[in-house]
Design an enzyme around this catalytic site. Sequence first.
Site, mmCIF file in Angstrom:
data_model
loop_
_atom_site.group_PDB
_atom_site.id
_atom_site.type_symbol
_atom_site.label_atom_id
_atom_site.label_comp_id
_atom_site.label_asym_id
_atom_site.label_seq_id
_atom_site.Cartn_x
_atom_site.Cartn_y
_atom_site.Cartn_z
ATOM 1 N N CYS A 106 -15.697 17.714 1.332
ATOM 2 C CA CYS A 106 -15.622 19.366 1.371
ATOM 3 C C CYS A 106 -14.496 19.824 0.485
ATOM 4 O O CYS A 106 -14.357 20.840 0.241
ATOM 5 C CB CYS A 106 -15.460 19.433 2.709
ATOM 6 S SG CYS A 106 -16.875 18.966 3.813
ATOM 7 N N HIS B 200 -12.505 26.439 2.767
ATOM 8 C CA HIS B 200 -13.906 25.640 3.040
ATOM 9 C C HIS B 200 -14.411 26.260 4.445
ATOM 10 O O HIS B 200 -13.704 26.561 5.605
ATOM 11 C CB HIS B 200 -13.457 24.188 3.243
ATOM 12 C CG HIS B 200 -14.629 23.531 3.650
ATOM 13 N ND1 HIS B 200 -15.987 23.285 3.141
ATOM 14 C CD2 HIS B 200 -14.463 22.361 4.504
ATOM 15 C CE1 HIS B 200 -16.527 22.634 3.669
ATOM 16 N NE2 HIS B 200 -16.106 22.031 4.720
ATOM 17 N N ASN C 223 -22.269 24.793 6.762
ATOM 18 C CA ASN C 223 -21.002 23.801 5.905
ATOM 19 C C ASN C 223 -21.919 23.364 4.771
ATOM 20 O O ASN C 223 -22.892 22.594 5.118
ATOM 21 C CB ASN C 223 -20.637 22.860 6.634
ATOM 22 C CG ASN C 223 -19.773 22.064 6.086
ATOM 23 O OD1 ASN C 223 -19.311 22.092 4.819
ATOM 24 N ND2 ASN C 223 -18.842 21.163 6.681
HETATM 25 O O1 UT7 Z 1 -16.226 19.758 6.634
HETATM 26 C C1 UT7 Z 1 -15.796 18.502 6.905
HETATM 27 C C2 UT7 Z 1 -14.708 18.400 7.940
HETATM 28 N N1 UT7 Z 1 -15.623 18.693 8.921
HETATM 29 C C3 UT7 Z 1 -15.017 19.444 9.862
HETATM 30 O O2 UT7 Z 1 -13.940 20.077 9.756
HETATM 31 C C4 UT7 Z 1 -15.638 19.483 11.413
HETATM 32 C C5 UT7 Z 1 -14.675 19.660 12.615
HETATM 33 N N2 UT7 Z 1 -15.149 19.461 13.844
HETATM 34 C C6 UT7 Z 1 -15.907 20.501 14.510
HETATM 35 O O3 UT7 Z 1 -15.880 21.683 13.741
HETATM 36 C C7 UT7 Z 1 -16.083 20.309 15.713
HETATM 37 O O4 UT7 Z 1 -15.607 19.250 16.080
HETATM 38 C C8 UT7 Z 1 -17.765 20.428 16.041
HETATM 39 C C9 UT7 Z 1 -18.250 21.906 15.664
HETATM 40 C C10 UT7 Z 1 -18.514 19.427 15.250
HETATM 41 C C11 UT7 Z 1 -17.885 20.249 17.701
HETATM 42 O O5 UT7 Z 1 -17.271 21.121 18.219
HETATM 43 P P1 UT7 Z 1 -16.369 20.780 19.303
HETATM 44 O O6 UT7 Z 1 -15.751 21.982 20.149
HETATM 45 O O7 UT7 Z 1 -15.330 19.910 18.838
HETATM 46 O O8 UT7 Z 1 -17.330 19.995 20.509
HETATM 47 P P2 UT7 Z 1 -17.339 18.638 20.895
HETATM 48 O O9 UT7 Z 1 -17.871 17.726 19.775
HETATM 49 O O10 UT7 Z 1 -15.997 18.205 21.596
HETATM 50 O O11 UT7 Z 1 -18.466 18.675 21.928
HETATM 51 C C12 UT7 Z 1 -18.284 19.410 23.339
HETATM 52 C C13 UT7 Z 1 -19.403 19.204 24.182
HETATM 53 C C14 UT7 Z 1 -20.189 17.963 24.104
HETATM 54 O O12 UT7 Z 1 -20.619 17.554 25.683
HETATM 55 P P3 UT7 Z 1 -19.897 16.754 26.509
HETATM 56 O O13 UT7 Z 1 -19.515 15.705 25.852
HETATM 57 O O14 UT7 Z 1 -18.722 17.949 27.006
HETATM 58 O O15 UT7 Z 1 -20.746 16.941 27.878
HETATM 59 C C15 UT7 Z 1 -21.031 17.595 23.260
HETATM 60 O O16 UT7 Z 1 -22.013 16.789 23.560
HETATM 61 O O17 UT7 Z 1 -20.574 19.954 23.539
HETATM 62 C C16 UT7 Z 1 -21.567 19.100 23.211
HETATM 63 N N3 UT7 Z 1 -22.294 19.590 22.034
HETATM 64 C C17 UT7 Z 1 -23.363 20.447 21.982
HETATM 65 N N4 UT7 Z 1 -23.860 21.090 22.960
HETATM 66 C C18 UT7 Z 1 -24.865 22.124 22.481
HETATM 67 C C19 UT7 Z 1 -22.124 18.785 20.631
HETATM 68 N N5 UT7 Z 1 -23.025 19.542 19.935
HETATM 69 C C20 UT7 Z 1 -23.668 20.387 20.557
HETATM 70 C C21 UT7 Z 1 -24.921 21.444 20.265
HETATM 71 N N6 UT7 Z 1 -25.298 22.103 21.101
HETATM 72 N N7 UT7 Z 1 -25.268 21.523 18.981
#
Ligand code: UT7
Length: 332
Positions: A116, A257, A287
Site C-alpha cells: 500500500c 492511502h 482499498n
Molecule cells: O492497506 C494496508 C494496511 N491495512 C490496513 O490498514 C487495515 C487495518 N485494519 C483495519 O482496517 C480493520 O482492522 C478492519 C477493517 C480490517 C477490521 O475492523 P476492526 O474494527 O479491527 O474489526 P475486528 O477485526 O476487530 O473484528 C471485530 C468483529 C469480529 O467479531 P468478534 O470476534 O468480535 O465476534 C470479527 O469477526 O467484527 C467481525 N468482523 C465482521 N463482521 C461483519 C470482521 N469482518 C466482518 C465483516 N462483517 N465483514
Amino acid sequence: MNDKKFNAAITAVGMYVPDEVLDNKYFESILDTSDEWIVTRTGIKERRKLSNGATSDLATEAALDLIKTHNIDPKEIDVVIVATVTPDMFFPSTACLVMHNIGAVNAWGFDSSAACSGFLFGLQTATSLVESGRYKKVLLIGADKMTAISDYTDRNTCILFGDAGAAVLLEPAADTNTGIMDTVLHCDGSGANHLNMKGGGSLNPSSYETVDKKWHYIYQDGKAVFKVAVVGMANVAAEIMERNNLTADDVKYLVPHQANLRIIDATAQRMGIGREKVTINIHKYGNTTAATIPLCLCEYYREGKIVKGDKLVLAAFGAGYTWGAAYIRWSI
Ligand code: UT7
C-alpha cells in the site's frame, strides 16, 4: 543540505477503474456481514472488480488515459515503474508488459513492491531518476487487481479490496520551488507475519497444500495492522509537516492511502486538519493498494479541487510493514 538544481514534478495524470461494481449488498448475499458493519468499520460502500484481464490491463488503461489526456508521445517516455503486489506473473515484470502495450519502445522499467506504500516508494524512485538529470519522462503507475488474491469466503479481508490503476508522469520542474519537495519512507520487516500472501513464492512454492491452506490469498490480522497503521501514518504525516515547516493552514489536502476511514481520520486529526481537507474515495473503490493515492490525485485534479501551487501531504501504510509520506507542491 541539498544542492539540487530542480525538482521532479507531476506533469500528467491518468486513471482506470473497471465498470463492474461490487457493493456491500453483494457481500451481504454471500457472507455473514452487513452494509452497516462495513460502512461503520471501514467507510467502504462499493469497490470495482476486473473480471477479465490482469493488473497490466489496469495499468495500461491508466497509462493510455494519461497519454491521451495530456498528449504525451509514448516514444518519449524514458522509464516505466509499476508499483504493484499483484503482478500478472512473477516474471516478466508488469512494467515490461505495459511498455509494450502503450508503445513506450524507448523506455526501460521495472515493478516495485511496497504494497500500500508502493506509490510513495515509486514516487521517490521516479523522483531520484528525474533529479539525476539523466531521465526526462518517468511514468509511475500504481495498479493492483486485489480481487485476484481475495478470498470471497473470508469476511475479514474480501470486503476491503478492489481493483484499479492510476498513473502520473514525472518530469523536471523549472526549479526547486515546485513538484516533489520531500519524502519520508520507512520499512519494518517485523510486521511481515501480520499482512502477507504466503503461497507461490520461494518460501512456499505453489502446491496442493498451499492451495488447501488458502495461502494464495491475502492474510491480514486486521486488529494488529490497524494499531500500527494508525500510529505509523499519523506520525509520518506529522514528521513531514514538521521538517518542512508546514502548518495545517498551509496544507490544501492530505492525500492518504485509502485502507480505512478511521485510519484516515486519525491521521487528519494528528495533522490538525478537518475532513474537508482530506481526499477521500474509499467509499467508491475500497482499498486498491498501490492505486489509491494516484487515483485520489487524478480525481481531485480533474474535478478542479487540486490546482497549481497547492501544497499536498501524501501518506500511506502497508504490508512489510512499509509506510511513508510525501510533500508535493502541485505543478499543473
Ligand atoms: O492497506 C494496508 C494496511 N491495512 C490496513 O490498514 C487495515 C487495518 N485494519 C483495519 O482496517 C480493520 O482492522 C478492519 C477493517 C480490517 C477490521 O475492523 P476492526 O474494527 O479491527 O474489526 P475486528 O477485526 O476487530 O473484528 C471485530 C468483529 C469480529 O467479531 P468478534 O470476534 O468480535 O465476534 C470479527 O469477526 O467484527 C467481525 N468482523 C465482521 N463482521 C461483519 C470482521 N469482518 C466482518 C465483516 N462483517 N465483514
